[in-house]
Write an enzyme that holds these catalytic residues in place. Structure first.
Site, PDB file in Angstrom:
ATOM      1  N   GLN A 154      30.800  44.579  39.351  1.00 16.68           N
ATOM      2  CA  GLN A 154      31.361  44.699  40.696  1.00 16.68           C
ATOM      3  C   GLN A 154      31.792  43.352  41.296  1.00 16.68           C
ATOM      4  O   GLN A 154      32.799  43.259  41.985  1.00 16.68           O
ATOM      5  CB  GLN A 154      30.313  45.345  41.619  1.00 16.68           C
ATOM      6  CG  GLN A 154      30.637  45.350  43.097  1.00 16.68           C
ATOM      7  CD  GLN A 154      31.688  46.367  43.478  1.00 16.68           C
ATOM      8  OE1 GLN A 154      31.419  47.543  43.575  1.00 16.68           O
ATOM      9  NE2 GLN A 154      32.923  45.908  43.690  1.00 16.68           N
ATOM     10  N   HIS A 212      38.428  49.313  36.878  1.00 19.81           N
ATOM     11  CA  HIS A 212      39.085  49.194  38.174  1.00 19.81           C
ATOM     12  C   HIS A 212      40.221  48.199  37.966  1.00 19.81           C
ATOM     13  O   HIS A 212      39.987  47.106  37.442  1.00 19.81           O
ATOM     14  CB  HIS A 212      38.123  48.646  39.215  1.00 19.81           C
ATOM     15  CG  HIS A 212      37.083  49.622  39.667  1.00 19.81           C
ATOM     16  ND1 HIS A 212      36.125  50.125  38.833  1.00 19.81           N
ATOM     17  CD2 HIS A 212      36.879  50.193  40.882  1.00 19.81           C
ATOM     18  CE1 HIS A 212      35.356  50.970  39.513  1.00 19.81           C
ATOM     19  NE2 HIS A 212      35.796  51.022  40.767  1.00 19.81           N
ATOM     20  N   GLU A 215      43.358  47.319  42.368  1.00 25.06           N
ATOM     21  CA  GLU A 215      43.026  48.065  43.593  1.00 25.06           C
ATOM     22  C   GLU A 215      43.329  47.144  44.769  1.00 25.06           C
ATOM     23  O   GLU A 215      42.459  46.508  45.345  1.00 25.06           O
ATOM     24  CB  GLU A 215      41.567  48.524  43.606  1.00 25.06           C
ATOM     25  CG  GLU A 215      41.296  49.485  44.765  1.00 25.06           C
ATOM     26  CD  GLU A 215      39.869  50.003  44.812  1.00 25.06           C
ATOM     27  OE1 GLU A 215      39.043  49.543  44.001  1.00 25.06           O
ATOM     28  OE2 GLU A 215      39.584  50.854  45.668  1.00 25.06           O
ATOM     29  N   ASP A 311      35.424  58.913  43.680  1.00 26.50           N
ATOM     30  CA  ASP A 311      35.158  57.483  43.869  1.00 26.50           C
ATOM     31  C   ASP A 311      33.882  57.250  44.682  1.00 26.50           C
ATOM     32  O   ASP A 311      32.954  56.610  44.205  1.00 26.50           O
ATOM     33  CB  ASP A 311      36.367  56.783  44.513  1.00 26.50           C
ATOM     34  CG  ASP A 311      36.374  55.264  44.304  1.00 26.50           C
ATOM     35  OD1 ASP A 311      35.502  54.749  43.589  1.00 26.50           O
ATOM     36  OD2 ASP A 311      37.271  54.594  44.856  1.00 26.50           O
ATOM     37  N   TRP A 317      31.938  52.151  51.242  1.00 26.16           N
ATOM     38  CA  TRP A 317      33.399  52.201  51.233  1.00 26.16           C
ATOM     39  C   TRP A 317      33.951  53.437  51.928  1.00 26.16           C
ATOM     40  O   TRP A 317      35.089  53.459  52.347  1.00 26.16           O
ATOM     41  CB  TRP A 317      33.917  52.146  49.792  1.00 26.16           C
ATOM     42  CG  TRP A 317      33.614  50.862  49.104  1.00 26.16           C
ATOM     43  CD1 TRP A 317      34.382  49.732  49.126  1.00 26.16           C
ATOM     44  CD2 TRP A 317      32.454  50.530  48.322  1.00 26.16           C
ATOM     45  NE1 TRP A 317      33.772  48.744  48.396  1.00 26.16           N
ATOM     46  CE2 TRP A 317      32.597  49.190  47.896  1.00 26.16           C
ATOM     47  CE3 TRP A 317      31.306  51.241  47.939  1.00 26.16           C
ATOM     48  CZ2 TRP A 317      31.639  48.550  47.108  1.00 26.16           C
ATOM     49  CZ3 TRP A 317      30.355  50.606  47.160  1.00 26.16           C
ATOM     50  CH2 TRP A 317      30.521  49.273  46.754  1.00 26.16           C
TER      51      TRP A 317
END
Ligand code: FE2
Length: 440
Positions: A154, A212, A215, A311, A317
């Site tokens: 992350q 990912h 994004e 997601d 988020w």
């Protein structure tokens, strides 16, 4: 040994009506009209409602799910504040708390007929608390739900100290997909380098990749180009997924006309996350505000497998959601303006068969020999299911009913109306359009 299960009088997503389905020993034994009931079979009347293979979520974050408000809510609504918030929460995580939230979410998923989830799990934590918790949850829920885990750095593979070593430790512990976040590395070239390292790691270990990627609202975020390049260079075609790809929304059409064929050539799969990206993207825009979802119809037209992911649910988020993949399909349909019946069915496929293909689920479908996993919806077609976010009347896993939901129905009492005074409505239509009628 469970009793055989015979469902009578279902409609299938392709429009066939009056279909029976027989499940024996966890597999679909027969599908067709007027099947003979084996001895001791449990028989259920499907009432003409639509029987679907189960919903599949190709992109989720189970380690963060249901943590909304801890330690506070995301005030700006941006991706970057979400990452910062999660970073504040991470040191306080315990395996017990992560597992408890994850198990609660899995209950929601099963009740919604969502029986397979690919979840990213953050590996940027020397303790690997979330990894250990979700590995345990994966085994605990296995009889009821297929949970596939992606090792997700992350905070950046090269940006965060120790991330590569921790990612490898997570794979050693049994996490089965290699993740990444190239647009979050310090520079574009570091992003491309992270893709090279991760694809080589996946090739060496024989694992799939799901990153990912891009994004961002920055049209110059073009990491997916490197992802396609290394996929092809290393012979990983068909095993690599690019998730989000939101910058493609903002790119100029000329560049995209070069890019999409490259993705097709590399047999990249794509996952869009409509609920989350319609809320996270465009936050720095005045008007007009960009929608920020990747170019779904154009990717599909190029023959690329496109799935939709939830997601996030109730996390740093996204403070909404309830494991409803029909809500995801509905948002994807609206954002991409996929309103023809054919396009609506593509949106339905994006939360069922396309996601199953991305996860590589064996025995997925409603054909004889497939796993006896399915959901009976209070709808008569895929587009009606999306329109109504239909009730999941029955959820079946391995030939056993694991969840039942009451049909949606309101009882009206309208004394002032002369022709009728009391009756029920369920918002369905008796005669949905057939595909041949349905191009607009
Ligand atoms: Fe994500």
């Amino acid at each position: 040994m469970t009793r055989p299960l015979l469902l009578r009088d279902a409609t299938l997503p392709d429009g066939r009506q009056g279909v029976d389905l027989l499940a024996v020993d966890g597999r679909i034994a027969a599908v067709g009209p007027a099947l003979a009931a084996p001895e001791a079979a449990e028989t259920v009347d499907a009432g003409g409602w639509m029987l679907s293979p189960p919903f599949v979520d190709a992109h989720f974050h189970l380690d963060a799910a249901l943590s909304h408000g801890q330690p506070r809510v995301n005030a700006s609504g941006t991706l970057l504040e979400g990452i910062a918030l999660w970073g504040e929460l991470k040191p306080a995580l315990t395996e017990e708390a992560v597992a408890a939230r994850a198990l609660e979410y899995c209950d929601w998923a099963i009740a919604r007929g969502l029986l397979a989830i690919r979840s990213h799990v953050d590996v940027c934590d020397d303790r690997l608390v979330a990894v250990r918790a979700l590995l345990a949850v994966r085994e605990r829920v296995r009889p009821h739900l297929d949970l596939q885990l992606v090792a997700f750095p992350q905070d950046g593979l090269l940006r965060a100290p120790g991330a590569l070593a921790n990612l490898k430790r997570a794979l050693d512990l049994g996490v089965e997909v290699v993740g990444g976040i190239p647009h979050f590395e310090r520079t574009a070239s570091e992003g491309a380098e992270s893709i090279r390292l991760l694809c080589e790691l996946a090739a060496a270990r024989g694992l799939p990749v799901d990153m990912h990627c891009d994004e961002s609202d920055d049209p110059l975020s073009r990491q997916v180009e490197a992802l396609a390049f290394h996929t092809q260079r290393l012979g990983l075609q068909g095993r690599v997924t690019g998730s989000h790809l939101t910058s493609m929304h903002s790119m100029d059409d000329y560049y995209v006309s070069k890019l999409i064929p490259l993705l097709a050539e590399a047999e990249l799969c794509v996952v869009a996350n409509p609920l989350v990206n319609i809320t996270l993207q465009g936050r720095h825009d005045g008007y007009p505000k960009r929608r920020g979802m990747t170019r779904v119809p154009e990717l599909l037209a190029a023959g690329i497998v496109v799935g939709f992911g939830h997601d996030c649910v109730l996390d740093p988020w996204y403070g909404l959601g309830s494991a409803d993949m029909l809500e995801v399909a509905s948002m994807g349909l609206h954002v991409a303006q996929m309103t023809s019946v054919a396009a609506q069915r593509q949106c339905y496929d994006a939360v069922t068969v396309h996601n199953a293909r991305i996860l590589g689920l064996p025995g997925y479908g409603l054909e004889p020999g497939c796993r006896a996993d399915f959901v009976l919806l209070q709808a008569r077609s895929p587009e009606e299911a999306i329109r109504l976010r239909a009730q999941r009347l029955l959820v079946v896993r391995g030939g056993t009913i694991v969840s039942r939901m009451a049909p949606a129905r309101a009882e009206l009492t309208l004394p002032g109306r002369p022709d009728r005074q009391a009756w029920g409505v369920d918002f369905t239509r008796q005669a949905p359009l057939r595909p041949a009628q349905a191009n607009r």
